[in-house]
Write a protein that holds these residues in place. Structure first.
Motif, mmCIF file in Angstrom:
data_model
loop_
_atom_site.group_PDB
_atom_site.id
_atom_site.type_symbol
_atom_site.label_atom_id
_atom_site.label_comp_id
_atom_site.label_asym_id
_atom_site.label_seq_id
_atom_site.Cartn_x
_atom_site.Cartn_y
_atom_site.Cartn_z
ATOM 1 N N THR A 213 0.791 -0.994 0.025
ATOM 2 C CA THR A 213 0.299 -0.107 0.309
ATOM 3 C C THR A 213 1.173 1.419 0.044
ATOM 4 N N VAL A 214 0.661 2.270 -0.704
ATOM 5 C CA VAL A 214 1.157 3.444 -0.737
ATOM 6 C C VAL A 214 -0.046 4.738 -0.117
ATOM 7 N N VAL A 215 0.397 5.710 0.269
ATOM 8 C CA VAL A 215 0.135 6.202 0.697
ATOM 9 C C VAL A 215 0.670 7.630 0.940
ATOM 10 N N LEU A 216 0.359 8.764 -0.288
ATOM 11 C CA LEU A 216 0.770 9.660 -1.163
ATOM 12 C C LEU A 216 0.454 10.627 -0.923
ATOM 13 N N VAL A 217 0.597 11.644 -0.386
ATOM 14 C CA VAL A 217 0.591 13.333 -0.196
ATOM 15 C C VAL A 217 0.473 14.420 -1.168
ATOM 16 N N THR A 218 -0.156 14.489 -1.825
ATOM 17 C CA THR A 218 0.582 15.379 -2.791
ATOM 18 C C THR A 218 -1.192 16.340 -2.400
ATOM 19 N N HIS A 219 -0.392 18.326 -3.192
ATOM 20 C CA HIS A 219 -1.466 19.399 -3.110
ATOM 21 C C HIS A 219 -1.859 18.893 -4.853
ATOM 22 N N ASP A 220 -1.205 17.931 -6.010
ATOM 23 C CA ASP A 220 -1.068 17.920 -6.761
ATOM 24 C C ASP A 220 -2.779 17.237 -7.709
ATOM 25 N N MET A 221 -3.462 17.606 -7.750
ATOM 26 C CA MET A 221 -4.441 17.057 -8.052
ATOM 27 C C MET A 221 -4.362 15.879 -9.341
ATOM 28 N N GLY A 222 -3.619 16.541 -9.615
ATOM 29 C CA GLY A 222 -3.169 15.617 -11.336
ATOM 30 C C GLY A 222 -2.467 14.301 -10.975
ATOM 31 N N VAL A 223 -1.517 14.694 -10.210
ATOM 32 C CA VAL A 223 -1.261 13.217 -9.349
ATOM 33 C C VAL A 223 -1.899 12.588 -8.887
ATOM 34 N N HIS A 224 -2.573 12.982 -8.569
ATOM 35 C CA HIS A 224 -4.053 11.633 -7.708
ATOM 36 C C HIS A 224 -5.059 10.773 -8.546
ATOM 37 N N ALA A 225 -4.880 11.888 -9.605
ATOM 38 C CA ALA A 225 -5.712 11.313 -11.117
ATOM 39 C C ALA A 225 -5.318 9.889 -11.564
ATOM 40 N N GLN A 226 -3.891 10.529 -11.420
ATOM 41 C CA GLN A 226 -2.782 9.517 -12.941
ATOM 42 C C GLN A 226 -2.891 8.482 -11.555
ATOM 43 N N ILE A 227 -2.602 8.426 -10.332
ATOM 44 C CA ILE A 227 -1.571 7.655 -9.870
ATOM 45 C C ILE A 227 -2.493 6.914 -8.526
ATOM 46 N N THR A 228 -3.572 7.609 -8.195
ATOM 47 C CA THR A 228 -4.141 7.010 -6.986
ATOM 48 C C THR A 228 -5.721 6.439 -7.070
ATOM 49 N N THR A 229 -5.649 5.324 -6.298
ATOM 50 C CA THR A 229 -6.458 4.380 -6.207
ATOM 51 C C THR A 229 -8.298 4.857 -5.445
ATOM 52 N N ARG A 230 -7.626 5.186 -4.226
ATOM 53 C CA ARG A 230 -8.525 5.863 -3.568
ATOM 54 C C ARG A 230 -8.696 7.183 -2.768
ATOM 55 N N MET A 231 -9.080 7.800 -2.831
ATOM 56 C CA MET A 231 -8.287 9.613 -2.177
ATOM 57 C C MET A 231 -9.212 10.047 -0.995
ATOM 58 N N ALA A 232 -8.869 10.905 -0.378
ATOM 59 C CA ALA A 232 -9.445 11.821 0.655
ATOM 60 C C ALA A 232 -9.117 13.198 0.593
ATOM 61 N N ILE A 233 -9.844 14.331 0.807
ATOM 62 C CA ILE A 233 -10.023 15.513 0.808
ATOM 63 C C ILE A 233 -9.763 15.769 1.442
ATOM 64 N N MET A 234 -8.977 17.527 2.094
ATOM 65 C CA MET A 234 -8.687 17.377 3.078
ATOM 66 C C MET A 234 -9.028 18.982 3.141
ATOM 67 N N TYR A 235 -9.621 19.591 4.451
ATOM 68 C CA TYR A 235 -9.518 20.719 4.521
ATOM 69 C C TYR A 235 -9.933 20.791 5.793
ATOM 70 N N ALA A 236 -8.945 22.391 6.287
ATOM 71 C CA ALA A 236 -9.006 22.857 7.541
ATOM 72 C C ALA A 236 -8.462 21.682 8.441
ATOM 73 N N GLY A 237 -8.125 20.986 8.741
ATOM 74 C CA GLY A 237 -7.726 19.814 8.999
ATOM 75 C C GLY A 237 -8.497 18.567 9.507
ATOM 76 N N LYS A 238 -9.481 18.468 8.535
ATOM 77 C CA LYS A 238 -10.691 17.393 8.260
ATOM 78 C C LYS A 238 -10.485 16.499 6.817
ATOM 79 N N ILE A 239 -11.445 15.620 6.858
ATOM 80 C CA ILE A 239 -11.517 15.273 5.874
ATOM 81 C C ILE A 239 -13.336 15.933 4.973
#
Ligand code: SF4
Ligand code: MG
Length: 326
Positions: A213-239
């Protein structure tokens, strides 16, 4: 499905003492999530929303002033759910590199600038397995070969490597003991497009080979689109939203997620996309109710007073927004 890492109601705050006055930065404020085997789980959001802190909380890497104020963290180690918050730091240290590994932002933290790459390999390997130095070197060479990286990097110092190669070597180090989970913080940020692609390909290859499993943090939505299978969006300390990446991009439910996707440039599109109005709130005194309400075009009175909870709207797709309550 079996869960590999489970965080429940995690609160990770920076508690700062500024000349006698206490300041508390609520970087991760009541976050629950389950990380599954064999996935690339992305954590997205603007900078300063708590992504890196969430990663540190999940790694049980809590150095002052960062503190875990509340919550539970479970690792599924060989089929046994283990409460990591109760483990001794020595035991947690042993889990590093072998069960979990961490690629922090800025790879120079892993690579010692005054050591040749081979010595860092030997250091990591010798802290976990008993073998002769020669065998460690063979392992390192084989591992680099498997990853398609040149063997000659072993004799080099970090500053002799390009930024992209340095990042790939860091990833090689982080995976030499075949950990179940690899945490990476902004691994492609600050690299040019070609190096970014090489790093993403490498992460994908490792995940595919090891089925870990890889847990990948990035602000780049393009990277998420290309590589992640599942994702969480954080805002101000919360998912605020979580789901399969394809589903999030096809059917974003939270107004903030929609902004993030809209601000992503289309391929070949040179013009500036619409940014998100306003700026992220202070994590010392976040807005009451829904933390996104000062920037949300749909905010109602309820949003200013009451906090929306993360709820499952469709199987696997969760969102924290009153608009979705129907
Ligand atoms: Fe906007 Fe209200 Fe939904 Fe928050 S809960 S995102 S303020 S509509
Ligand atoms: Mg960060």
């Amino acid at each position: 499905m079996e869960t590999l890492i489970s965080g429940k109601n995690l609160k990770a705050y920076y508690v700062l003492d500024l000349w006698g006055s206490k300041k508390v930065v609520k970087a991760v404020d009541n976050v629950s999530l389950d990380i599954l085997p064999n996935e690339i789980y992305g954590i997205a959001g603007e900078s300063g929303c708590g992504k890196s802190t969430l990663l540190k909380a999940l790694l049980a890497l809590l150095d002052p002033p960062l503190r875990l104020m509340d919550g539970e963290l479970l690792y599924n180690i060989e089929g046994r759910p283990t409460n990591v918050t109760l483990l001794k730091s020595e035991t947690i240290r042993k889990l590093r590199w072998s069960f979990i590994s961490y690629i922090p932002q800025g790879s120079m933290h892993v690579l010692n600038p005054v050591k040749r790459v081979r010595d860092t390999f030997i250091e990591i390997l010798s802290s976990h397995v008993k073998k002769q130095t020669k065998e460690f070197l063979d392992l390192a060479v084989q591992h680099l070969k498997d990853l398609g990286l040149p063997e000659r990097v072993l004799n080099m110092f970090p500053h002799q490597l390009s930024g992209g190669m340095r990042q790939r070597v860091t990833i090689a180090l982080a995976t030499v003991l075949k950990p179940r989970v690899i945490f990476a913080d902004e691994p492609t940020t600050a690299l040019d497009v070609v190096a970014q692609r090489a790093v993403m390909q490498l992460i994908r290859k490792i995940q595919n080979d090891l089925k870990n499993t890889v847990v990948l943090v990035t602000h780049d939505m393009g990277v998420h689109a290309q590589i992640t299978t599942r994702m969480a969006i954080m805002y101000a300390g919360k998912i605020v939203e979580e789901g399969p990446t394809l589903e999030i991009f096809k059917n974003p439910l939270h107004p903030y997620t929609r902004y993030l996707i809209q601000s992503l440039p289309a391929i070949g599109d040179k013009k500036l996309r619409s940014g998100i109005p306003g700026s992220p709130p202070s994590l010392v005194a976040p807005p009451p109710g829904c933390r996104f309400h000062p920037r949300c075009p749909h905010a109602s009175q309820r949003c200013r007073e009451e906090e929306p909870l993360l709820k499952e709207i469709k199987p696997g797709h969760k969102v924290a927004c009153f608009l979705m309550e129907g």
